[in-house]
Design a protein around this motif. Structure first.
Motif, PDB file in Angstrom:
ATOM      1  N   VAL A 182      32.563  29.621 -73.477  1.00 18.24           N
ATOM      2  CA  VAL A 182      33.818  29.311 -72.794  1.00 18.24           C
ATOM      3  C   VAL A 182      34.225  27.889 -73.133  1.00 18.24           C
ATOM      4  O   VAL A 182      33.466  26.945 -72.887  1.00 18.24           O
ATOM      5  CB  VAL A 182      33.683  29.453 -71.263  1.00 18.24           C
ATOM      6  CG1 VAL A 182      35.001  29.133 -70.570  1.00 18.24           C
ATOM      7  CG2 VAL A 182      33.214  30.852 -70.894  1.00 18.24           C
ATOM      8  N   GLU A 183      35.400  27.752 -73.707  1.00 17.50           N
ATOM      9  CA  GLU A 183      35.902  26.410 -73.989  1.00 17.50           C
ATOM     10  C   GLU A 183      36.167  25.693 -72.667  1.00 17.50           C
ATOM     11  O   GLU A 183      36.851  26.223 -71.782  1.00 17.50           O
ATOM     12  CB  GLU A 183      37.190  26.528 -74.800  1.00 17.50           C
ATOM     13  CG  GLU A 183      37.781  25.171 -75.094  1.00 17.50           C
ATOM     14  CD  GLU A 183      38.606  25.170 -76.377  1.00 17.50           C
ATOM     15  OE1 GLU A 183      38.427  26.065 -77.219  1.00 17.50           O
ATOM     16  OE2 GLU A 183      39.427  24.258 -76.525  1.00 17.50           O
ATOM     17  N   ARG A 184      35.603  24.501 -72.549  1.00 19.55           N
ATOM     18  CA  ARG A 184      35.710  23.718 -71.308  1.00 19.55           C
ATOM     19  C   ARG A 184      35.223  24.514 -70.101  1.00 19.55           C
ATOM     20  O   ARG A 184      35.800  24.427 -69.010  1.00 19.55           O
ATOM     21  CB  ARG A 184      37.145  23.242 -71.079  1.00 19.55           C
ATOM     22  CG  ARG A 184      37.810  22.610 -72.276  1.00 19.55           C
ATOM     23  CD  ARG A 184      36.984  21.536 -72.920  1.00 19.55           C
ATOM     24  NE  ARG A 184      37.650  20.941 -74.074  1.00 19.55           N
ATOM     25  CZ  ARG A 184      37.058  20.050 -74.876  1.00 19.55           C
ATOM     26  NH1 ARG A 184      35.809  19.686 -74.674  1.00 19.55           N
ATOM     27  NH2 ARG A 184      37.707  19.529 -75.885  1.00 19.55           N
ATOM     28  N   GLY A 185      34.218  25.328 -70.338  1.00 16.90           N
ATOM     29  CA  GLY A 185      33.643  26.119 -69.246  1.00 16.90           C
ATOM     30  C   GLY A 185      32.315  25.516 -68.830  1.00 16.90           C
ATOM     31  O   GLY A 185      31.463  25.259 -69.668  1.00 16.90           O
ATOM     32  N   VAL A 375      54.194  24.875 -68.814  1.00 11.61           N
ATOM     33  CA  VAL A 375      54.111  23.421 -68.963  1.00 11.61           C
ATOM     34  C   VAL A 375      52.842  22.904 -68.288  1.00 11.61           C
ATOM     35  O   VAL A 375      52.616  23.165 -67.108  1.00 11.61           O
ATOM     36  CB  VAL A 375      55.349  22.753 -68.317  1.00 11.61           C
ATOM     37  CG1 VAL A 375      55.290  21.236 -68.462  1.00 11.61           C
ATOM     38  CG2 VAL A 375      56.637  23.298 -68.936  1.00 11.61           C
ATOM     39  N   LYS A 376      52.064  22.159 -69.032  1.00 11.87           N
ATOM     40  CA  LYS A 376      50.819  21.631 -68.475  1.00 11.87           C
ATOM     41  C   LYS A 376      51.086  20.636 -67.365  1.00 11.87           C
ATOM     42  O   LYS A 376      52.071  19.908 -67.404  1.00 11.87           O
ATOM     43  CB  LYS A 376      50.049  20.894 -69.572  1.00 11.87           C
ATOM     44  CG  LYS A 376      48.780  21.568 -69.973  1.00 11.87           C
ATOM     45  CD  LYS A 376      47.926  20.687 -70.863  1.00 11.87           C
ATOM     46  CE  LYS A 376      46.926  21.578 -71.576  1.00 11.87           C
ATOM     47  NZ  LYS A 376      45.947  20.831 -72.356  1.00 11.87           N
ATOM     48  N   ASN A 377      50.131  20.563 -66.456  1.00 17.77           N
ATOM     49  CA  ASN A 377      50.232  19.497 -65.477  1.00 17.77           C
ATOM     50  C   ASN A 377      49.863  18.185 -66.130  1.00 17.77           C
ATOM     51  O   ASN A 377      48.680  17.880 -66.328  1.00 17.77           O
ATOM     52  CB  ASN A 377      49.327  19.742 -64.278  1.00 17.77           C
ATOM     53  CG  ASN A 377      49.365  18.567 -63.328  1.00 17.77           C
ATOM     54  OD1 ASN A 377      50.434  18.015 -63.091  1.00 17.77           O
ATOM     55  ND2 ASN A 377      48.226  18.152 -62.828  1.00 17.77           N
ATOM     56  N   ASP A 381      47.375  15.400 -70.591  1.00 16.68           N
ATOM     57  CA  ASP A 381      46.408  16.488 -70.649  1.00 16.68           C
ATOM     58  C   ASP A 381      45.519  16.557 -69.413  1.00 16.68           C
ATOM     59  O   ASP A 381      44.366  16.129 -69.472  1.00 16.68           O
ATOM     60  CB  ASP A 381      45.529  16.293 -71.902  1.00 16.68           C
ATOM     61  CG  ASP A 381      44.778  17.556 -72.289  1.00 16.68           C
ATOM     62  OD1 ASP A 381      44.906  18.550 -71.579  1.00 16.68           O
ATOM     63  OD2 ASP A 381      44.089  17.533 -73.316  1.00 16.68           O
ATOM     64  N   PHE A 382      45.972  17.145 -68.328  1.00 14.51           N
ATOM     65  CA  PHE A 382      45.092  17.454 -67.190  1.00 14.51           C
ATOM     66  C   PHE A 382      44.240  16.267 -66.724  1.00 14.51           C
ATOM     67  O   PHE A 382      43.069  16.430 -66.368  1.00 14.51           O
ATOM     68  CB  PHE A 382      44.101  18.560 -67.552  1.00 14.51           C
ATOM     69  CG  PHE A 382      44.675  19.887 -67.935  1.00 14.51           C
ATOM     70  CD1 PHE A 382      45.701  20.473 -67.213  1.00 14.51           C
ATOM     71  CD2 PHE A 382      44.135  20.594 -69.017  1.00 14.51           C
ATOM     72  CE1 PHE A 382      46.182  21.733 -67.554  1.00 14.51           C
ATOM     73  CE2 PHE A 382      44.618  21.851 -69.367  1.00 14.51           C
ATOM     74  CZ  PHE A 382      45.637  22.422 -68.643  1.00 14.51           C
ATOM     75  N   GLN A 383      44.799  15.066 -66.765  1.00 11.01           N
ATOM     76  CA  GLN A 383      43.993  13.912 -66.381  1.00 11.01           C
ATOM     77  C   GLN A 383      43.745  13.887 -64.869  1.00 11.01           C
ATOM     78  O   GLN A 383      44.442  14.569 -64.111  1.00 11.01           O
ATOM     79  CB  GLN A 383      44.720  12.628 -66.820  1.00 11.01           C
ATOM     80  CG  GLN A 383      44.844  12.514 -68.332  1.00 11.01           C
ATOM     81  CD  GLN A 383      43.489  12.553 -69.018  1.00 11.01           C
ATOM     82  OE1 GLN A 383      42.663  11.678 -68.829  1.00 11.01           O
ATOM     83  NE2 GLN A 383      43.243  13.607 -69.795  1.00 11.01           N
TER      84      GLN A 383
HETATM   85  C1  BDP Z   1      42.640  20.229 -74.007  1.00  9.36           C
HETATM   86  C2  BDP Z   1      41.261  20.746 -74.249  1.00  9.36           C
HETATM   87  C3  BDP Z   1      41.187  21.728 -75.376  1.00  9.36           C
HETATM   88  C4  BDP Z   1      42.239  22.799 -75.201  1.00  9.36           C
HETATM   89  C5  BDP Z   1      43.601  22.154 -75.084  1.00  9.36           C
HETATM   90  C6  BDP Z   1      44.683  23.148 -74.722  1.00  9.36           C
HETATM   91  O1  BDP Z   1      40.424  19.646 -74.512  1.00  9.36           O
HETATM   92  O2  BDP Z   1      39.895  22.269 -75.376  1.00  9.36           O
HETATM   93  O3  BDP Z   1      42.239  23.692 -76.258  1.00  9.36           O
HETATM   94  O4  BDP Z   1      43.607  21.211 -74.044  1.00  9.36           O
HETATM   95  O5  BDP Z   1      45.047  23.179 -73.560  1.00  9.36           O
HETATM   96  O6  BDP Z   1      42.648  19.748 -72.706  1.00  9.36           O
HETATM   97  O7  BDP Z   1      45.171  23.859 -75.561  1.00  9.36           O
END
Ligand code: BDP
Length: 722
Positions: A182-185, A375-377, A381-383
């Motif tokens: 899992v990526e970032r799992g 849209v990401k928060n 990047d999710f800080q």
């Molecule tokens: C970043 C992550 C990466 C993701 C990317 C995404 O580090 O693993 O693939 O975002 O959201 O936060 O695509």
């Protein structure tokens, strides 16, 4: 001696016999659905003697009945009977047309497809509790709502509740790979045992569905946004169909992350140009194939032209060209496309925080009706803390959905306690000021910025990057379950309250003892800010070490792309620190509504929490506290460490109220959190001191090790590594 032994044995067996049935060891698997005996179990038993549904139960209704039986058995010690005839003390499930007398014909009118009402009533002279909804899924949500009410101390006799979701799509995004990593799992492996699917349908999938349905989550993207072509081949579609079958009764649709270049990589087309007829035809046929196997398939999530992923821009087409082509393939089946706005390109020297807006704002109004832009928060990047994304409120012609990250890539993984409720709430409540009188992010998500007549017509939604895995606790730690919970509750009601959700969660998960719950909730409510303080205080961001993102790396300046380096983000030098995003710098501020931009253009009117996000300031800049910026920075780091220590101490005080195993498992993590907080603080202070050249403010402790020692710490095998 023998007598003593005998007596001891008798005592031991007595203890075993007297131990309440629920004294099974708590390991977290049951999540918030533990249904432990109520204090007034006898009374509740009288009010929940039977479950009544007048018709033949569909699979969804059956799921509702089963859950009520399970829950009431747990709460009252006795399983209710089930039947079709109203009896005193029954819980009556009713859809429109089945409503008992005394209910207005239009009582369900505003509940929509998924809403429900819970009401204590007298039917045929008998006291009952009614769960009513327009559709089966509303009854299932109502059943969970009733169990939640009981579990949080409400009396059935006093129930009078109506609830409808404010967003249509309430979706989890699993970043799960086909090999089960899992990526970032940080919660073990993927819960999808892909290899054994479709033959083996694990029981855990049903429990997953129950947990999600209890929150109203109604969609799940099964695979990583960094997708593989194989997921869209026949053997994998069969695996996905098996999961869809398990999840369907719980109102959960499956979606897939689609890799843009799939047809090309499978050698079934010569190009992946969205405007090439053979490409559009391939996707149409693929959609038809998927819908034959999964008639209620949700649609595609797409990460395109982002971090090396292929996309329509490879063919000089726009995101809208790409999204609309896929949307056309899905439209006949009522499927949707969630197109991510998380884009930034190394070739562009411009501030990374500006790039999503720059690419997507000009496309406003150009997307097909079944496309949502996700849209990401946070524009970075999710800080641990970011200002709200400038796209919210700036694309009134396009449905925007929020992407929160539940898995804590940047907040200490599953090791640190960081309740995300306050983070979600802060962003959802943020006022974009894109309309006179205000327009919050929550209102944008709910579609309030859409043109007249369109409100309610367009899709709305929220996505959460899941923190679910094969871990016995599901989420890697007991407290990380609360982040899944809060996400689901906010997706149902973006105007909800982080504290109220924490309270509900803690009561159902740990204890109904008021004092204990208050203490747990207080810990949760402080925890995220603690992380902000010891990792990235005062608006700093993206300071973690390379690749794994575990631990500090503010010194990193050697990566392939400038905007992957922490030094790019903090811009610390002898003169000062912070990213100038005002007109004298990148002017990212200009992407916000004028009233917001004006306020944040001046460091004096910028909230302290965002100060270094928008401003580059000298080390001796005078902070409102009277300290210099340098002294304030160190003080924030110290405050973060002190808060982490406080969390540990507060948990120790809770020992008498918490079962042994979970107490111990949480305690171990809080210990580690303290040392990692210290490490973040020490390494960051050592580094910034090396840059500022300033002495440590009087009374502050010197870092435990040298900067070189911190730099030498490496984690090649960290969990969730990309
Ligand atoms: C970043 C992550 C990466 C993701 C990317 C995404 O580090 O693993 O693939 O975002 O959201 O936060 O695509």
């Amino acid at each position: 001696m023998r007598v003593l032994k005998g007596a001891l044995a008798a005592v031991v067996s007595l203890v075993v016999v007297l131990a309440p049935a629920h004294a099974v060891e708590e390991d977290g698997y049951q999540l918030w659905l533990r249904y432990r005996p109520l204090a007034n179990a006898g009374q509740a038993q009288q009010a929940a003697k039977a479950i009544v549904y007048p018709d033949k139960a569909t699979p969804t209704i059956q799921a509702a009945i089963d859950e009520l039986r399970r829950g009431l058995q747990g709460y009252t010690g006795k399983a209710p009977a089930t039947g079709t005839q109203v009896s005193a003390g029954a819980i009556v499930l009713a859809k429109a047309g089945q409503l008992p007398q005394g209910f207005a014909a239009d009582a369900l009118a505003d509940l929509g497809r998924e809403g429900y009402l819970l009401k204590s009533a007298t039917v045929q002279g008998k006291r009952v509790t009614v769960i009513a909804a327009n559709e089966d899924i509303g009854l299932l949500y109502g059943a969970f709502g009733l169990l939640r009410a009981l579990g949080t101390g409400k009396q059935l006799a006093a129930l009078d509740e109506r609830s409808t979701p404010k967003l249509q799509l309430r979706v989890l995004n699993h970043w799960d790979n086909l090999d089960r990593t899992v990526e970032r799992g940080y919660s073990g492996q993927s819960i999808w045992n892909w290899w054994e699917l479709p033959a083996i349908r694990e029981r855990q999938y049903v429990d997953y569905a129950r947990a999600n349905a209890s929150l109203g989550i109604n969609g799940t993207v099964l695979n990583n946004v960094n997708s593989k072509a194989e997921i869209l081949t026949a053997p994998w579609i069969a695996k996905v169909a098996a999961l869809a079958d398990v999840l369907r009764p719980y109102g959960i649709r499956v979606y897939l992350s689609a890799r843009w270049s799939t047809p090309l990589e499978l050698n079934e087309t010569k190009t992946a140009d969205p405007l090439a007829p053979e490409v559009a035809a391939w996707w149409r046929a693929k959609a038809d194939e998927i819908y034959r196997a999964i008639p209620d398939f949700g649609g595609f999530l797409v990460k395109a032209n982002s971090e090396g992923q292929p996309g329509p821009q490879d063919y000089h087409r726009t995101h809208a060209d790409g999204a609309n082509m896929l949307a056309a393939a899905l439209a006949p089946h009522k499927g949707i496309v969630m197109w991510r706005a998380f884009v930034y390109a190394a070739e562009k020297p411009d501030d990374r925080a500006k790039q999503a807006y720059d690419e997507f704002k000009p496309l406003d109004g150009k997307f097909a009706p079944n496309v949502l832009v996700q849209v990401k928060n946070g524009a970075i990047d999710f800080q641990p803390r970011e200002p709200f994304h400038p796209l919210f409120g700036a694309m009134p012609g396009t449905p925007l959905m929020m992407e929160f990250q539940i898995t804590k890539e940047y907040l200490g993984f599953a090791m640190h306690m960081a309740y995300l409720g306050p983070l979600f709430e802060e962003v959802l409540k943020a006022d974009t000021m894109q309309r006179p009188g205000g327009l919050t992010v929550a209102q944008v998500l709910e579609g309030e910025d859409h043109g007249p007549g369109e409100h309610g017509q367009r899709p709305t939604g929220m996505a959460g990057v899941a923190n679910i895995g094969s871990s016995r606790t599901w989420s890697g730690s007991h407290f990380d379950q609360a982040n899944w919970y809060a996400y689901g509750r906010f997706a149902w009601d973006p105007r909800g309250s982080a504290r109220a959700f924490a309270d509900e969660w803690a009561m159902q998960t740990f204890s109904r003892d008021r004092q204990a719950v208050t203490r747990i909730v207080d810990m949760m409510m402080r925890s995220r800010e603690a992380v902000v303080d010891y990792m990235t205080p005062l608006g700093l961001h993206h300071l973690m070490d390379t690749g794994h993102h575990h631990g500090p790396g503010p010194w990193v300046d050697n990566l392939g792309r400038p905007d992957w380096n922490p030094t790019y983000y903090h811009k610390a030098d002898k003169g000062g620190i912070g990213f100038d995003r005002t007109a004298t710098g990148s002017n990212a501020l200009a992407q916000y509504a004028p009233d917001v931009a004006r306020r944040w253009a001046d460091p004096r009117t910028t909230p302290e929490e965002l100060l270094l996000w928008f401003h580059h300031l000298p080390w001796d800049y005078a902070m409102p506290s009277g300290r210099t910026l340098w002294a304030e920075l160190v003080a924030r780091y110290d405050r973060g460490v002190a808060e982490a220590e406080g969390l540990r101490m507060r948990w120790q005080q809770l020992k008498p109220a918490i079962d042994e195993r979970r107490f111990d498992e949480v305690a171990q993590r809080l210990d580690q959190q303290v040392s990692e907080a210290q490490w973040w603080r020490d390494a960051s202070v050592a580094y910034f001191q090396s840059v500022s050249g300033l002495p440590l403010p009087p009374g502050t402790r010197a870092p435990a090790r040298t900067l070189e020692q911190y730099k030498a710490i490496k984690f090649p095998y960290a969990a969730g590594h990309h």
